[in-house]
Design a protein around this motif. Structure first.
Motif, short mmCIF file in Angstrom:
data_model
loop_
_atom_site.label_atom_id
_atom_site.label_comp_id
_atom_site.label_asym_id
_atom_site.label_seq_id
_atom_site.Cartn_x
_atom_site.Cartn_y
_atom_site.Cartn_z
N LYS A 3 0.83 -1.20 0.00
CA LYS A 3 0.00 0.00 0.00
C LYS A 3 0.87 1.25 0.00
O LYS A 3 1.89 1.32 0.69
CB LYS A 3 -0.93 0.01 1.22
N TYR A 4 0.41 2.23 -0.78
CA TYR A 4 1.08 3.52 -0.89
C TYR A 4 0.05 4.62 -0.73
O TYR A 4 -1.10 4.49 -1.16
CB TYR A 4 1.76 3.68 -2.25
N LEU A 5 0.48 5.72 -0.14
CA LEU A 5 -0.33 6.91 0.01
C LEU A 5 0.15 7.93 -1.02
O LEU A 5 1.34 8.24 -1.07
CB LEU A 5 -0.19 7.47 1.42
N LEU A 6 -0.76 8.41 -1.85
CA LEU A 6 -0.46 9.49 -2.78
C LEU A 6 -1.03 10.76 -2.18
O LEU A 6 -2.23 10.85 -1.93
CB LEU A 6 -1.12 9.23 -4.14
N LEU A 7 -0.18 11.73 -1.90
CA LEU A 7 -0.63 12.99 -1.30
C LEU A 7 -0.59 14.11 -2.32
O LEU A 7 0.43 14.33 -2.98
CB LEU A 7 0.27 13.36 -0.12
N LYS A 8 -1.71 14.82 -2.44
CA LYS A 8 -1.79 16.01 -3.27
C LYS A 8 -1.67 17.21 -2.33
O LYS A 8 -2.29 17.23 -1.28
CB LYS A 8 -3.11 16.06 -4.02
N HIS A 9 -0.89 18.19 -2.71
CA HIS A 9 -0.65 19.35 -1.86
C HIS A 9 -1.26 20.61 -2.45
O HIS A 9 -1.20 20.83 -3.66
CB HIS A 9 0.86 19.58 -1.71
N TYR A 10 -1.88 21.45 -1.60
CA TYR A 10 -2.24 22.80 -2.02
C TYR A 10 -0.95 23.61 -2.19
O TYR A 10 -0.81 24.40 -3.09
CB TYR A 10 -3.09 23.51 -0.96
N ARG A 11 -0.05 23.42 -1.27
CA ARG A 11 1.27 24.07 -1.33
C ARG A 11 2.22 23.29 -0.43
O ARG A 11 1.81 22.47 0.37
CB ARG A 11 1.19 25.54 -0.93
N GLY A 12 3.50 23.56 -0.59
CA GLY A 12 4.51 22.86 0.18
C GLY A 12 5.30 21.92 -0.71
O GLY A 12 6.43 21.57 -0.39
N ALA A 13 4.74 21.52 -1.84
CA ALA A 13 5.44 20.68 -2.81
C ALA A 13 6.15 21.59 -3.82
O ALA A 13 5.82 22.78 -3.92
CB ALA A 13 4.45 19.77 -3.53
N ASP A 92 -3.04 -0.02 -3.64
CA ASP A 92 -2.46 -1.29 -3.22
C ASP A 92 -1.97 -1.96 -4.49
O ASP A 92 -2.76 -2.45 -5.30
CB ASP A 92 -3.51 -2.14 -2.51
N VAL A 93 -0.66 -1.96 -4.69
CA VAL A 93 -0.08 -2.38 -5.97
C VAL A 93 0.99 -3.45 -5.76
O VAL A 93 1.45 -3.68 -4.64
CB VAL A 93 0.53 -1.17 -6.71
N ASP A 94 1.39 -4.07 -6.86
CA ASP A 94 2.37 -5.16 -6.80
C ASP A 94 3.80 -4.69 -6.58
O ASP A 94 4.64 -5.47 -6.14
CB ASP A 94 2.32 -5.98 -8.10
N SER A 95 4.10 -3.43 -6.93
CA SER A 95 5.50 -3.00 -6.84
C SER A 95 5.60 -1.48 -6.67
O SER A 95 4.66 -0.74 -6.99
CB SER A 95 6.25 -3.40 -8.11
N TYR A 96 6.76 -1.06 -6.23
CA TYR A 96 7.07 0.36 -6.13
C TYR A 96 6.99 1.00 -7.52
O TYR A 96 6.47 2.11 -7.67
CB TYR A 96 8.46 0.53 -5.52
N GLU A 97 7.48 0.28 -8.52
CA GLU A 97 7.46 0.80 -9.89
C GLU A 97 6.04 1.10 -10.35
O GLU A 97 5.78 2.11 -11.01
CB GLU A 97 8.15 -0.17 -10.85
N ARG A 98 5.09 0.22 -10.01
CA ARG A 98 3.69 0.46 -10.36
C ARG A 98 3.15 1.67 -9.62
O ARG A 98 2.39 2.46 -10.18
CB ARG A 98 2.84 -0.79 -10.06
N ALA A 99 3.53 1.84 -8.36
CA ALA A 99 3.09 3.01 -7.59
C ALA A 99 3.60 4.30 -8.24
O ALA A 99 2.85 5.27 -8.37
CB ALA A 99 3.57 2.91 -6.15
N VAL A 100 4.85 4.29 -8.68
CA VAL A 100 5.42 5.47 -9.34
C VAL A 100 4.69 5.74 -10.66
O VAL A 100 4.37 6.88 -11.00
CB VAL A 100 6.94 5.29 -9.57
N GLU A 101 4.41 4.67 -11.40
CA GLU A 101 3.69 4.80 -12.67
C GLU A 101 2.32 5.46 -12.46
O GLU A 101 1.94 6.39 -13.18
CB GLU A 101 3.52 3.42 -13.31
N LEU A 102 1.58 4.99 -11.47
CA LEU A 102 0.25 5.54 -11.20
C LEU A 102 0.34 6.97 -10.68
O LEU A 102 -0.48 7.82 -11.06
CB LEU A 102 -0.50 4.66 -10.22
N ALA A 103 1.31 7.27 -9.83
CA ALA A 103 1.47 8.64 -9.34
C ALA A 103 1.78 9.58 -10.50
O ALA A 103 1.25 10.69 -10.57
CB ALA A 103 2.58 8.70 -8.29
N GLY A 104 2.61 9.13 -11.44
CA GLY A 104 2.90 9.94 -12.62
C GLY A 104 1.67 10.21 -13.45
O GLY A 104 1.46 11.32 -13.94
N GLU A 105 0.84 9.19 -13.61
CA GLU A 105 -0.40 9.36 -14.37
C GLU A 105 -1.34 10.33 -13.66
O GLU A 105 -1.96 11.20 -14.30
CB GLU A 105 -1.08 8.01 -14.56
N LEU A 106 -1.46 10.22 -12.36
CA LEU A 106 -2.33 11.11 -11.60
C LEU A 106 -1.83 12.55 -11.66
O LEU A 106 -2.61 13.50 -11.66
CB LEU A 106 -2.42 10.63 -10.15
#
Length: 139
Positions: A3-13, A92-106
């Motif tokens: 499991k990974y948490l994807l956080l969207k920021h109003y600011r701070g990023a 909830d994904v199979d790998s870190y690489e998949r988490a990065v892929e989905l975060a990039g898409e989002l």
């Protein structure tokens, strides 16, 4: 699965490529952004990778325990805080690489002018459950 948490920021990023605050978007731009987020979540529900998600308001309150029999101490809201979370999604994904892929898409969700935001998302893994050392595995 992890499991990974994807956080969207109003600011701070770090600043996004299309860095126009949402309160300056046209109503149809906000609708397109929300639709993109909902479609993304629905697709991940279909693959079994979506756990949950929610947008957050910019205001909030800090709460602290202040001792037995005493009410919690509150302070805030602190809208001027440097880091302000806009929303979150748990996958909830199979790998870190998949988490990065989905975060990039989002990150490509549309923003002002209908153009992708290319915002930075914070990707945080959940802590793995550590084994209970008091239990004997041979029972």
């Amino acid at each position: 699965m992890a499991k990974y948490l994807l956080l969207k920021h109003y600011r701070g990023a770090p600043a996004a490529v299309n860095d126009v605050p949402m309160d300056q978007w046209a109503p149809e731009e906000v609708s397109a952004h929300v639709r993109y987020m909902n479609d993304f979540a629905a697709r991940l529900e279909g693959t079994g990778e979506f756990v949950g998600g929610q947008a957050l308001a910019p205001e909030g309150t800090w709460v602290r325990y202040d001792g037995e029999g005493r009410p919690p101490v509150t302070d805030g809201p602190f809208a001027e805080t440097k880091d302000l979370i806009a929303g979150w999604m748990v996958i909830d994904v199979d790998s870190y690489e998949r988490a990065v892929e989905l975060a990039g898409e989002l990150s490509a969700a549309p923003g002002a002018g209908g153009k992708p935001i290319h915002e930075w998302l914070e990707l945080r893994p959940f802590l793995a459950e550590s084994p209970n050392t008091t239990e004997c595995p041979h029972r």
